[in-house]
Design a protein around this motif. Structure first.
Motif, PDB file in Angstrom:
ATOM      1  N   THR A 433       0.832  -1.209   0.000  1.00 29.02           N
ATOM      2  CA  THR A 433       0.000   0.000   0.000  1.00 29.02           C
ATOM      3  C   THR A 433       0.865   1.256   0.000  1.00 29.02           C
ATOM      4  O   THR A 433       0.538   2.240  -0.666  1.00 29.02           O
ATOM      5  CB  THR A 433      -0.963   0.041   1.208  1.00 29.02           C
ATOM      6  N   ILE A 434       1.954   1.219   0.761  1.00 30.81           N
ATOM      7  CA  ILE A 434       2.868   2.360   0.781  1.00 30.81           C
ATOM      8  C   ILE A 434       3.507   2.536  -0.590  1.00 30.81           C
ATOM      9  O   ILE A 434       3.631   3.655  -1.113  1.00 30.81           O
ATOM     10  CB  ILE A 434       3.952   2.173   1.855  1.00 30.81           C
ATOM     11  N   SER A 435       3.905   1.414  -1.186  1.00 29.56           N
ATOM     12  CA  SER A 435       4.519   1.462  -2.510  1.00 29.56           C
ATOM     13  C   SER A 435       3.547   2.014  -3.548  1.00 29.56           C
ATOM     14  O   SER A 435       3.943   2.779  -4.440  1.00 29.56           O
ATOM     15  CB  SER A 435       4.987   0.053  -2.912  1.00 29.56           C
ATOM     16  N   PHE A 436       2.261   1.648  -3.432  1.00 31.02           N
ATOM     17  CA  PHE A 436       1.286   2.167  -4.391  1.00 31.02           C
ATOM     18  C   PHE A 436       1.015   3.652  -4.150  1.00 31.02           C
ATOM     19  O   PHE A 436       0.804   4.417  -5.103  1.00 31.02           O
ATOM     20  CB  PHE A 436      -0.012   1.370  -4.339  1.00 31.02           C
ATOM     21  N   THR A 437       1.019   4.076  -2.887  1.00 34.97           N
ATOM     22  CA  THR A 437       0.907   5.501  -2.601  1.00 34.97           C
ATOM     23  C   THR A 437       2.083   6.257  -3.205  1.00 34.97           C
ATOM     24  O   THR A 437       1.917   7.352  -3.764  1.00 34.97           O
ATOM     25  CB  THR A 437       0.830   5.741  -1.079  1.00 34.97           C
ATOM     26  N   ASP A 438       3.266   5.685  -3.098  1.00 33.27           N
ATOM     27  CA  ASP A 438       4.443   6.278  -3.731  1.00 33.27           C
ATOM     28  C   ASP A 438       4.235   6.427  -5.242  1.00 33.27           C
ATOM     29  O   ASP A 438       4.521   7.483  -5.822  1.00 33.27           O
ATOM     30  CB  ASP A 438       5.665   5.401  -3.447  1.00 33.27           C
ATOM     31  N   HIS A 439       3.704   5.384  -5.860  1.00 32.09           N
ATOM     32  CA  HIS A 439       3.433   5.427  -7.300  1.00 32.09           C
ATOM     33  C   HIS A 439       2.367   6.484  -7.619  1.00 32.09           C
ATOM     34  O   HIS A 439       2.511   7.259  -8.576  1.00 32.09           O
ATOM     35  CB  HIS A 439       2.962   4.055  -7.772  1.00 32.09           C
ATOM     36  N   PHE A 440       1.316   6.525  -6.819  1.00 35.73           N
ATOM     37  CA  PHE A 440       0.245   7.502  -7.034  1.00 35.73           C
ATOM     38  C   PHE A 440       0.765   8.930  -6.910  1.00 35.73           C
ATOM     39  O   PHE A 440       0.485   9.786  -7.757  1.00 35.73           O
ATOM     40  CB  PHE A 440      -0.881   7.249  -6.024  1.00 35.73           C
ATOM     41  N   LEU A 441       1.555   9.204  -5.871  1.00 40.00           N
ATOM     42  CA  LEU A 441       2.094  10.545  -5.692  1.00 40.00           C
ATOM     43  C   LEU A 441       3.051  10.907  -6.828  1.00 40.00           C
ATOM     44  O   LEU A 441       3.084  12.065  -7.275  1.00 40.00           O
ATOM     45  CB  LEU A 441       2.814  10.648  -4.342  1.00 40.00           C
ATOM     46  N   GLY A 442       3.811   9.913  -7.300  1.00 41.85           N
ATOM     47  CA  GLY A 442       4.664  10.158  -8.451  1.00 41.85           C
ATOM     48  C   GLY A 442       3.857  10.543  -9.686  1.00 41.85           C
ATOM     49  O   GLY A 442       4.249  11.444 -10.450  1.00 41.85           O
ATOM     50  N   GLU A 443       2.717   9.879  -9.872  1.00 40.36           N
ATOM     51  CA  GLU A 443       1.837  10.215 -11.002  1.00 40.36           C
ATOM     52  C   GLU A 443       1.248  11.613 -10.848  1.00 40.36           C
ATOM     53  O   GLU A 443       1.125  12.361 -11.833  1.00 40.36           O
ATOM     54  CB  GLU A 443       0.713   9.182 -11.096  1.00 40.36           C
ATOM     55  N   VAL A 444       0.869  11.981  -9.613  1.00 42.61           N
ATOM     56  CA  VAL A 444       0.343  13.328  -9.366  1.00 42.61           C
ATOM     57  C   VAL A 444       1.399  14.368  -9.715  1.00 42.61           C
ATOM     58  O   VAL A 444       1.115  15.375 -10.387  1.00 42.61           O
ATOM     59  CB  VAL A 444      -0.104  13.475  -7.896  1.00 42.61           C
ATOM     60  N   ILE A 445       2.633  14.134  -9.279  1.00 44.22           N
ATOM     61  CA  ILE A 445       3.718  15.073  -9.553  1.00 44.22           C
ATOM     62  C   ILE A 445       3.951  15.203 -11.057  1.00 44.22           C
ATOM     63  O   ILE A 445       4.069  16.314 -11.597  1.00 44.22           O
ATOM     64  CB  ILE A 445       5.004  14.625  -8.830  1.00 44.22           C
ATOM     65  N   ASP A 446       4.025  14.071 -11.758  1.00 47.59           N
ATOM     66  CA  ASP A 446       4.275  14.113 -13.201  1.00 47.59           C
ATOM     67  C   ASP A 446       3.157  14.838 -13.938  1.00 47.59           C
ATOM     68  O   ASP A 446       3.404  15.597 -14.879  1.00 47.59           O
ATOM     69  CB  ASP A 446       4.414  12.690 -13.755  1.00 47.59           C
ATOM     70  N   LEU A 447       1.932  14.583 -13.504  1.00 46.74           N
ATOM     71  CA  LEU A 447       0.788  15.220 -14.149  1.00 46.74           C
ATOM     72  C   LEU A 447       0.845  16.737 -13.953  1.00 46.74           C
ATOM     73  O   LEU A 447       0.645  17.510 -14.901  1.00 46.74           O
ATOM     74  CB  LEU A 447      -0.490  14.639 -13.555  1.00 46.74           C
ATOM     75  N   LEU A 448       1.140  17.178 -12.728  1.00 48.10           N
ATOM     76  CA  LEU A 448       1.237  18.613 -12.460  1.00 48.10           C
ATOM     77  C   LEU A 448       2.421  19.230 -13.188  1.00 48.10           C
ATOM     78  O   LEU A 448       2.327  20.333 -13.755  1.00 48.10           O
ATOM     79  CB  LEU A 448       1.378  18.851 -10.951  1.00 48.10           C
ATOM     80  N   ASP A 449       3.526  18.500 -13.197  1.00 47.61           N
ATOM     81  CA  ASP A 449       4.750  19.038 -13.787  1.00 47.61           C
ATOM     82  C   ASP A 449       4.636  19.184 -15.310  1.00 47.61           C
ATOM     83  O   ASP A 449       5.317  20.020 -15.914  1.00 47.61           O
ATOM     84  CB  ASP A 449       5.921  18.124 -13.438  1.00 47.61           C
TER      85      ASP A 449
END
Length: 559
Positions: A433-449
């Motif tokens: 679950t932590i690893s998937f949260t890491d992936h999700f936050l990475g996707e949020v960052i990439d999308l914003l960036d």
């Protein structure tokens, strides 16, 4: 002659099957039920007592007598005449439910836990109603409750019953006080230093919690919301930017700092955040140990020691202050609700969606937010803040929080019945679950960036941590005074791209250095305002993690 109420006559008629039915006095039935509750529903109380009294068995036995007397007082006080059987049945059922969670998961049923239960959803609650729970309640609650209706009672007249009840209550109170008075100094020290012992007494502790919760709700039923930060306005840096700000605040769920790779965990559970150069705050304490308390506290101006339910709902919060400053504010929900934080802003709920890609197993994983965020980023024309409330690492069904193909750590526990899994399997599922949260936050960052039309930033902070079996504790919600660090230490990161830092006159290296120092949820309200350059009297510089890292501030220090 008064007729017996239906809740006495119907069960009694159902249970009038042929055969011998013992006849008991009301006092004898009370004694039997109180004794059964102490023996069958207080395993945690007895085991804690054995540890606390450290081999002083006589002291523990006398303390146990005091607890029995308290239970008998409760039984006798609630159950008078026709109320006796329903009251005893209720106490047996209540004790069966609360003792299961305390004995198997270490969960304390206090006021805050009852508040959590009252504000939960069917989706969340169903994972706690497991086959073992049902069997336990049936065997230790329903069957004994039916026996209460099965036995016959030999009653006297009204005044005799009143006298017997008063005598029982009086003697129970005397026995309770007398047992403690045999060595008041020792017992007072035990109660002062080991409050978890009294929190384990069933059903007195959960009933006390329920009374406290009911009183809290009555006190606040007509509360008026006080304004906050009506003077808020955009600072010079924010006013000078030529693009709208799009800041995302991710309210994480049940992520504990100890299993966060950025904090030095043995497993690299956060490779995507590390690759994106986020600013990590490695020593962050939560405001509470459960969502109902910690989440509203995170967004309030009050620190952990000041916060209360009445202050939380009786004052505007961070979302309101940002609105006053001219931001469009939205709350996006994939958990158990916003806890009244978002009462005055736009709310978008993901929990009712049935998108196959994200909600295939009846509950949506957090990737459900991404398409909406992509669309929002393309349409933003005003300074905007979006709060994303994750499902994150919510247990006990950890395996539902990440896609089946995303199980990096195996074997992972595939049931909410945690006692059926090994510690390694539970930890594997949780780390996924932590690893998937890491992936999700990475996707949020990439999308914003990837959006050139906005000036983006992100803050992530979990609401509380989680116990995974350490010292016999599971899940979360322990009273703060006894909660382990697994429930009170949470991850927090900040993503500030170079273009945002330049526009807001922030020094990212300074922020990284600040991330090595201790912080808490007390900082979030003020840091969010500081990060977005919102000026208001309610923002406290001492709690703003960005205040020392502005170029103008740094230049003054260097001079």
């Amino acid at each position: 002659m008064l007729k017996k109420p239906f809740f006495v006559t119907i069960p009694a008629r159902i249970l009038q099957f042929p055969g011998y039915r013992p006849c008991l006095s009301p006092l004898a039935l009370n004694l039997l039920v109180a004794g059964f509750i102490m023996a069958a529903h207080n395993a945690t109380f007895w085991s804690l007592g054995y540890r606390v009294f450290d081999g002083m068995l006589l002291k523990q036995a006398v303390f146990g007598v005091a607890a029995f007397a308290l239970t008998l007082l409760l039984v006798a006080g609630l159950g008078f005449r026709w109320l006796q059987r329903p009251a005893l049945a209720f106490l047996l059922l209540l004790s069966a439910v609360t003792s299961y969670y305390m004995d198997t998961l270490g969960v304390v049923i206090d006021r805050d836990m009852i508040q959590n239960a009252a504000t939960t959803t069917v989706t969340e609650a169903k994972h706690l109603v497991t086959p073992n729970f049902v069997l336990h309640v049936a065997g230790f609650g329903i069957v004994p409750a039916l026996m209460v209706f099965w036995v016959r009672l030999s009653r006297g007249g009204l005044w005799r019953d009143i006298g017997a009840t008063m005598l029982t209550v009086g003697l129970s109170a005397a026995l309770f006080l007398g047992a403690l008075m045999t060595d008041l100094r020792t017992y007072a020290a035990v109660l002062r230093k080991n409050r978890e012992l009294t929190a384990a007494v069933q059903p007195a502790a959960p009933l006390n919690g329920a009374i406290q919760y009911a009183a809290m709700m009555l006190r606040t039923r007509n509360i008026e919301v006080l304004p906050l930060g009506r003077d808020a306005q955009k600072g010079a840096n924010l006013s000078a930017v030529d693009k709208p700000v799009l800041a995302v605040i991710v309210a994480g769920e049940t992520a504990r700092a100890q299993n966060f790779g950025l904090n030095g965990y043995a497993r690299d559970t956060t490779p995507e955040l590390a690759a994106r150069g986020v600013i990590n705050f490695a020593d962050v304490s939560s405001c509470g140990t459960a969502t109902a308390t910690s989440l509203p506290c995170m967004f309030s101006k009050f620190g952990r020691r000041e916060f209360s339910y009445s202050k939380g709902i009786g004052n505007e919060n961070l979302l309101d202050v940002l609105t006053h400053a001219g931001f469009d504010v939205e709350w996006w929900e994939n958990n158990t609700g916003d806890k009244a934080i978002a009462d005055r802003v736009t709310v978008r709920r993901m929990t009712d969606l049935t998108t196959p890609e994200h909600c295939a197993r009846g509950e949506c994983i957090d990737s459900v937010f991404l398409d909406f965020l992509r669309d929002k980023a393309a349409a933003v024309t005003r300074d905007t803040v979006i709060v994303i409330h994750q499902i994150g690492s919510h247990g006990p069904a950890y395996y539902l929080r990440y896609p089946p193909g995303f199980a990096r750590f195996k074997p992972d526990c595939q049931t909410p019945e945690l006692k059926e899994c090994s510690v390694d399997e539970i930890v594997n599922a949780y780390d996924n679950t932590i690893s998937f949260t890491d992936h999700f936050l990475g996707e949020v960052i990439d999308l914003l960036d990837s959006s050139d039309a906005v000036l983006p930033a992100m803050i992530y902070a979990s609401d509380h941590g989680e116990s995974l079996g350490e010292n016999g504790l599971y899940l979360h919600g322990a009273p703060y005074f006894m909660a382990p660090q697994e429930q009170t230490k949470v991850p927090m990161v900040m993503w500030v791209p170079d273009r945002f830092a330049a526009a807001m006159s922030l020094n990212a290296d300074c922020l990284r250095a600040r991330g090595a120092q201790a912080a808490s949820h007390d900082n979030l309200f003020h840091t969010a305002l500081g990060l977005m350059d919102v000026e208001t009297e309610v923002r406290q510089a001492a709690l703003d993690l960005t205040v020392e890292c502005r170029h103008d501030k740094l230049s003054k220090v260097l001079k």
